[in-house]
Each structure stands twice: as C-alpha cells, then as structure tokens.
Design an enzyme around this catalytic site. Structure first.
Site, mmCIF file in Angstrom:
data_model
loop_
_atom_site.group_PDB
_atom_site.id
_atom_site.type_symbol
_atom_site.label_atom_id
_atom_site.label_comp_id
_atom_site.label_asym_id
_atom_site.label_seq_id
_atom_site.Cartn_x
_atom_site.Cartn_y
_atom_site.Cartn_z
ATOM 1 N N PHE A 143 40.707 44.165 39.042
ATOM 2 C CA PHE A 143 39.318 44.015 39.404
ATOM 3 C C PHE A 143 39.293 42.858 40.518
ATOM 4 O O PHE A 143 39.590 41.781 40.118
ATOM 5 C CB PHE A 143 38.401 43.639 38.322
ATOM 6 C CG PHE A 143 38.371 44.627 37.244
ATOM 7 C CD1 PHE A 143 37.619 46.005 37.124
ATOM 8 C CD2 PHE A 143 39.379 44.937 35.876
ATOM 9 C CE1 PHE A 143 37.539 47.073 36.461
ATOM 10 C CE2 PHE A 143 39.289 45.917 35.294
ATOM 11 C CZ PHE A 143 38.379 46.933 35.622
ATOM 12 N N LYS A 144 38.599 43.497 41.723
ATOM 13 C CA LYS A 144 38.694 42.559 42.753
ATOM 14 C C LYS A 144 37.633 41.812 42.925
ATOM 15 O O LYS A 144 36.211 42.236 43.071
ATOM 16 C CB LYS A 144 38.942 43.560 44.082
ATOM 17 C CG LYS A 144 39.265 42.826 45.346
ATOM 18 C CD LYS A 144 39.354 43.767 46.425
ATOM 19 C CE LYS A 144 39.879 43.141 47.981
ATOM 20 N NZ LYS A 144 40.319 44.172 48.853
ATOM 21 N N ILE A 145 37.654 40.435 42.797
ATOM 22 C CA ILE A 145 36.581 39.390 42.728
ATOM 23 C C ILE A 145 36.695 38.259 44.034
ATOM 24 O O ILE A 145 37.902 37.771 44.140
ATOM 25 C CB ILE A 145 36.753 38.657 41.434
ATOM 26 C CG1 ILE A 145 36.640 39.874 40.304
ATOM 27 C CG2 ILE A 145 35.611 37.549 41.251
ATOM 28 C CD1 ILE A 145 36.989 38.903 38.834
#
Length: 397
Positions: A193-195
C-alpha cells in the site's frame, strides 16, 4: 514500478506465467498516467538485435542482463503491448492508471472499471461522496486483482493522498482496500500500500507493518524521511533521484542538498547512497527504490540498490547494448552491505525520529517536493471521482 515488488536479484525470482498470448494493451495519454512494471531477468535471455544471437550464444549478454544482476530494474512506462520486451513481475495501481484505462475504448482492464461502477454496495450509499469513494476503492482493487493474475510479484495500491496528514484515515483506507482484495482472492502477501512520507504517513506505515500489512512509502526527499521510514519498518522506501537534481539546479538554501553539491555529488544519488547505507548498517528490513532515474549513468551509479525505476528509453538502450567483461563498461555494485558497514553517521542522524525532529530536519527541497507530489496525487484522485460521477451508471447496468 515498484512496489516492493519481488525480492531483489539476490533472492529467487518467480517465473512469469502465460499472459493472454503475451499481450497487455495499455496506452498512456499523459506522462502522469504511469504504470510501473518490474522487469524479470529470470526469463529467457533477450536478443538485442536480429543478428545478435550468435554473440549472445557465445557467452555475451546485454547491459540489461548485466545491471539486473545487481538491482531489480523497474520499467517506468504504461506501454506494454509486448510482454516479451520487458517481462513484468510486479505492478502499481493508482488514480492516474484508472484515468488511463478510462480513456481507452478497448483495454483488458475496462471490465474491472465497469464492474466497480455496477457494484450494488456502492450504489446503495445515500451520500454521493461516499458512493464515489466506494467506486474508486472498488476500481483500484478490481484492476489490482487483475494485475495480480498477470504478474507473479506484488501489486502496490495507491492510498488516497488527501489522507496524507491523517494517520488513522490512512489505516482505515488500507483496511478497506485489504478487505476488498480479500473478496477477489488476493492475499495480503501479494500486496503493498503506497503511502506518502509525511510524518502521519510514516506513523501509519509503522502501525500497519506491525499488523503484517506491507507498505510502500513514497515522496522521500530527505535523509530524515528515509531514516524515519526505515525505523517504521516500511517494506519499500522510494526516493526520487531526478526530482532532487531538478530542484538543486534551480534553488539553494537546503542544507542537505547544498552539502551534497559542495562535495561535488548529485543530491539525489547522494541521498539514495546514504539511505541505503543507513538501512543496511543498522539492520532495517526496508528495501530501497530509486525512482526518477534519467539516464544510464544514473542507473550505473545506483547499482546495488534494491530497485531502480528506469525510463523506457534507458531500458531499451540497455537491452540493445551487447557487453562482455572486457568491453567498455565495467559493471560494479556501487552500493553494498559491506560498504554500508564503513559509512559514518552523526549522532543527530542516528536519533529516534519523531514528528518534531522530522519536521525540523526536512529542508526546503523535501518540503516543496513533497507538497508538489501530494498536489499531483490529489488532483488525479479528484479527476477520477469527477469522471466516475459523469459515467456512472455504466452502460448495460
């Protein structure tokens, strides 16, 4: 495109499966619409030219083969009409990708969007804002689920950048996406999950990683961000080399950037080197990704880092160049655990990073570039919602 992706070349890579006759048709309408695929060097050797087979069979290889033995190379492109050119092992799903899919009359991912817009659970939500958010979540996951069937590695899914300063909002969003991925039978180990690397994003990464959920921290432009991300246990930490270089050409006054310039170093390459050494010297689990790589010299200077995102033109040049051990390039690992062990850090750099110390340490370059990156992501997210609002409900529903 990546993601933590698969394990770097030091680990065994999975082989690619049959991919719809080897074709994925996806075209970009703008530079912002990017789909990062990870190149799989374990697949059959690439022929650089039509008359090169005898040279390759004689023991020579391409430059792409050579550099892939040091780092995993991620082609930065959305054009993948031929999987045989750069066989993918992993992918990223984002708002910009959804826009690219919606702009095409015929794509294998079109049905994923239509099914998202036909979802009865979203349809039943009375609040229009909640309904559109539901549609976007469904679309990201449907496309991500299709990607997971096409690539053997991990799929990284963008988290809404409007939550960048809301730790609990990020965590809720990731849990929602993870639940949806479960419904399409994609297990957590296949996902990232790209944060964004705000303090709140870094803290969300720490809490999610403690749950066993893999995170990909992006928009890292300072050592403080990189070190805080590593301390949080982020699976992947992404640094944008070229963007820091561009900032340094037109600005001054950032202590970290100016110090690199005085040493005669490129600030982006210097940051990757320092972050790599920190991660490896102190045993952090994070894998480091170098993005916004502009040319082959950049790539050669980064060999040894876990992942390198390279432009298609650089990939093509590497693929077309035949090399032998005694020829013009001598490929060496510029980054290694051994060299990291001898790197010296100051006491201030080895601190336990918190919100106050991170904010104090981030100079103008990282503050401005982070803000610009967030603005771009937010704009893309709004455009997706506006588009979905116009085309919902889809035809035949």
């Amino acid at each position: 495109m990546s993601l933590s992706l698969q394990s770097p070349p030091s680990s065994t890579l999975s082989s690619s499966s049959s991919l719809h006759d080897g074709k994925l048709r996806l075209l970009a309408r703008s530079a912002a619409s990017k789909l990062a695929f990870c190149y799989n060097p374990s697949l059959p050797r690439i022929r650089a030219t039509s008359n090169s087979s005898s040279s390759l069979d004689a023991g020579l290889s391409t430059e792409l083969d050579a550099v892939s033995s040091f780092s995993e190379i991620v082609p930065d492109t959305v054009i993948f009409d031929d999987f045989e050119k750069f066989p993918p092992t992993a992918a990223t799903v984002s708002s910009s990708l959804l826009l690219g899919i919606c702009s095409l009359p015929d794509t294998i991912f079109g049905n994923a969007i239509e099914m998202a817009l036909a979802d009865r659970g979203c349809y039943g939500l009375a609040n229009n804002e909640m309904r559109l958010s539901c549609f976007v979540n469904k679309a990201l996951v449907n496309v991500g689920g299709d990607m997971a069937k096409l690539v053997p590695g991990r799929v990284s899914t963008e988290v809404d950048a409007r939550l960048a300063y809301d730790t609990h909002g990020i965590i809720r969003k990731v849990h929602d996406l993870l639940k949806l991925y479960g419904e399409v039978n994609v297990p957590p180990e296949r996902l990232l999950f790209k944060i964004p690397s705000t303090w709140q994003g870094i803290e969300a990464s720490r809490l999610l990683e403690s749950e066993g959920i893999q995170t990909h921290l992006t928009f890292v432009y300072s050592f403080a961000q990189a070190a805080a991300a590593a301390q949080a246990g982020a699976s992947v930490v992404q640094i944008f080399v070229g963007r820091l270089r561009d900032w340094a050409r037109n600005h001054s006054g950032d202590p970290e950037v100016d110090a690199a310039t005085r040493r005669g170093e490129d600030p982006g390459l210097a940051l990757v080197t320092k972050a790599y050494n920190y991660i490896h010297k102190y045993g952090h689990k994070s894998k480091l990704m170098a993005a916004a790589v502009r040319n082959k010299q950049d790539l050669f200077s980064l060999l040894g880092v876990d992942y390198i995102i390279a432009p298609l033109k650089v990939m093509q040049s590497l693929k077309e160049s035949i090399t032998a051990p005694d020829e013009k390039y001598s490929f060496v690992s510029r980054l290694s655990p051994e060299s990291a062990a001898t790197y010296n850090f100051s006491e201030e750099e080895l601190r336990k990073w918190d919100q106050l110390s991170l904010g104090s340490a981030m100079g103008p370059a990282s503050v401005e570039l982070l803000a610009a990156g967030l603005d771009g992501y937010v704009n893309q997210a709004k455009r997706v919602e506006e588009l979905f609002g116009k085309i919902w409900p889809p035809p035949n529903v």
